[in-house]
Design an enzyme around this catalytic site. Structure first.
Site, PDB file in Angstrom:
ATOM      1  N   ASP A   1      21.980  -1.702  -9.880  1.00 13.47           N
ATOM      2  CA  ASP A   1      23.029  -2.497 -10.534  1.00 13.47           C
ATOM      3  C   ASP A   1      24.055  -1.570 -11.182  1.00 13.47           C
ATOM      4  O   ASP A   1      25.049  -2.048 -11.718  1.00 13.47           O
ATOM      5  CB  ASP A   1      22.411  -3.342 -11.657  1.00 13.47           C
ATOM      6  CG  ASP A   1      21.769  -2.438 -12.702  1.00 13.47           C
ATOM      7  OD1 ASP A   1      20.858  -1.665 -12.328  1.00 13.47           O
ATOM      8  OD2 ASP A   1      22.194  -2.454 -13.867  1.00 13.47           O
TER       9      ASP A   1
ATOM     10  N   ASP B   1      16.031   4.348 -13.120  1.00 13.55           N
ATOM     11  CA  ASP B   1      16.678   4.579 -14.419  1.00 13.55           C
ATOM     12  C   ASP B   1      17.962   5.385 -14.200  1.00 13.55           C
ATOM     13  O   ASP B   1      17.920   6.429 -13.549  1.00 13.55           O
ATOM     14  CB  ASP B   1      15.726   5.340 -15.342  1.00 13.55           C
ATOM     15  CG  ASP B   1      14.416   4.581 -15.525  1.00 13.55           C
ATOM     16  OD1 ASP B   1      14.470   3.413 -15.938  1.00 13.55           O
ATOM     17  OD2 ASP B   1      13.345   5.148 -15.215  1.00 13.55           O
TER      18      ASP B   1
HETATM   19  N1  SAM Z   1      11.713  -0.868  -9.100  1.00 12.84           N
HETATM   20  C1  SAM Z   1      11.391  -1.824 -10.144  1.00 12.84           C
HETATM   21  C2  SAM Z   1      12.353  -2.971 -10.137  1.00 12.84           C
HETATM   22  O1  SAM Z   1      13.425  -2.840  -9.535  1.00 12.84           O
HETATM   23  O2  SAM Z   1      12.035  -4.016 -10.728  1.00 12.84           O
HETATM   24  C3  SAM Z   1      11.334  -1.119 -11.522  1.00 12.84           C
HETATM   25  C4  SAM Z   1      12.630  -0.549 -12.012  1.00 12.84           C
HETATM   26  S1  SAM Z   1      12.438   0.304 -13.589  1.00 12.84           S
HETATM   27  C5  SAM Z   1      14.078   0.437 -14.188  1.00 12.84           C
HETATM   28  C6  SAM Z   1      12.094   1.966 -13.064  1.00 12.84           C
HETATM   29  C7  SAM Z   1      10.621   2.227 -12.847  1.00 12.84           C
HETATM   30  O3  SAM Z   1      10.458   3.551 -12.352  1.00 12.84           O
HETATM   31  C8  SAM Z   1       9.801   2.114 -14.118  1.00 12.84           C
HETATM   32  O4  SAM Z   1       8.670   1.293 -13.890  1.00 12.84           O
HETATM   33  C9  SAM Z   1       9.413   3.559 -14.418  1.00 12.84           C
HETATM   34  O5  SAM Z   1       8.176   3.665 -15.082  1.00 12.84           O
HETATM   35  C10 SAM Z   1       9.384   4.167 -13.033  1.00 12.84           C
HETATM   36  N2  SAM Z   1       9.628   5.614 -13.037  1.00 12.84           N
HETATM   37  C11 SAM Z   1      10.720   6.226 -13.555  1.00 12.84           C
HETATM   38  N3  SAM Z   1      10.622   7.558 -13.395  1.00 12.84           N
HETATM   39  C12 SAM Z   1       9.436   7.788 -12.776  1.00 12.84           C
HETATM   40  C13 SAM Z   1       8.778   8.956 -12.339  1.00 12.84           C
HETATM   41  N4  SAM Z   1       9.322  10.162 -12.521  1.00 12.84           N
HETATM   42  N5  SAM Z   1       7.584   8.839 -11.715  1.00 12.84           N
HETATM   43  C14 SAM Z   1       7.035   7.609 -11.524  1.00 12.84           C
HETATM   44  N6  SAM Z   1       7.612   6.459 -11.926  1.00 12.84           N
HETATM   45  C15 SAM Z   1       8.802   6.540 -12.541  1.00 12.84           C
END
Ligand code: SAM
Length: 214
Positions: free
Chosen positions: A154, A118
């Site tokens: 991205d 994110d």
């Molecule tokens: N890596 C995957 C992809 O590229 O398709 C998912 C990308 S998605 C934008 C970011 C993922 O990171 C989400 O599933 C979110 O729940 C997880 N995430 C974000 N912050 C996190 C945290 N502090 N601990 C565990 N998971 C986290």
């Protein structure tokens, strides 16, 4: 936190003791005994629906993989992918990445992957970015001296921020590309769910490797 709010979810996860060890803290420094071998450990931080980590685990049976994910809705999708592939070199940690040091000992990890984290574009949220120096310090402590972090995104703003944070923490940057899919580094690239979506929209993917400063 949502982990507590949803009754039954913990019980559902508990039906996968090998794929989702809920007592992961007990294996800190001892994951070799969990897997029954001394293979290297690679960890994806923020695994999402798990295409990347399940594909890598399938391709590389001599590496032990972890997918770290906080949200159960996506984690369960990744777990089911791993179950269908009958992988015995992959597990998931259902935890907040902030707590990663409770689950791995210093020098226990060979590689971290950060895929499409994110971006948290607002300046006041910068500390939430998973490449903020506060996170990088944690990862650095858990990596072997020859270890590295691979980042794909991205988001150009997050990429530039991350390059600066890596440099600040004295990581050695290499294999930097501002357009992965039109670069020499695309060979062997395993796409994540987000990556497939962005590439399908014609977007460029930024990618680099940050080697441990040791
Ligand atoms: N890596 C995957 C992809 O590229 O398709 C998912 C990308 S998605 C934008 C970011 C993922 O990171 C989400 O599933 C979110 O729940 C997880 N995430 C974000 N912050 C996190 C945290 N502090 N601990 C565990 N998971 C986290």
């Amino acid at each position: 936190m949502r982990l507590r709010k949803k009754p039954g979810v913990r019980e559902a996860m508990a039906t996968y003791p090998k794929l989702v060890p809920l007592n992961g803290e007990e294996y800190k420094g001892k994951w070799n005994s969990f897997f029954g071998n001394d293979n290297p450990i690679h960890v994806e931080l923020g695994t999402g629906k798990g295409n990347f980590i399940t594909t890598l685990a399938e391709q590389n049976p001599d590496i032990n993989y972890f997918g770290v994910e906080l949200y159960e809705e996506v984690l369960i999708r990744a777990v089911k992918k791993a179950e269908a592939k009958e992988l015995n070199n992959l597990s998931f940690l259902w935890i907040n990445i902030q707590d990663i040091e409770k689950y791995f000992a210093p020098g226990e990890v060979d590689k971290f992957y950060l895929n499409f984290s994110d971006p948290w574009p607002k300046k006041r949220h910068a500390r939430r970015r998973l490449t903020h120096s506060e996170f990088l310090t944690k990862y650095k402590g858990l990596l072997k001296p020859e270890g590295a972090i691979q980042l794909k995104t991205d988001n150009e703003g997050l990429f530039q921020f991350s390059l600066n944070q890596f440099a600040q923490e004295l990581f050695l940057l290499k294999e930097i590309t501002f357009d992965l899919h039109n670069s020499e580094y695309v060979e062997g690239n395993v796409m994540t769910e987000y990556e497939a979506k962005f590439v399908g929209q014609g977007m460029k993917i930024f990618r680099c490797i940050a080697a441990h400063p040791a």
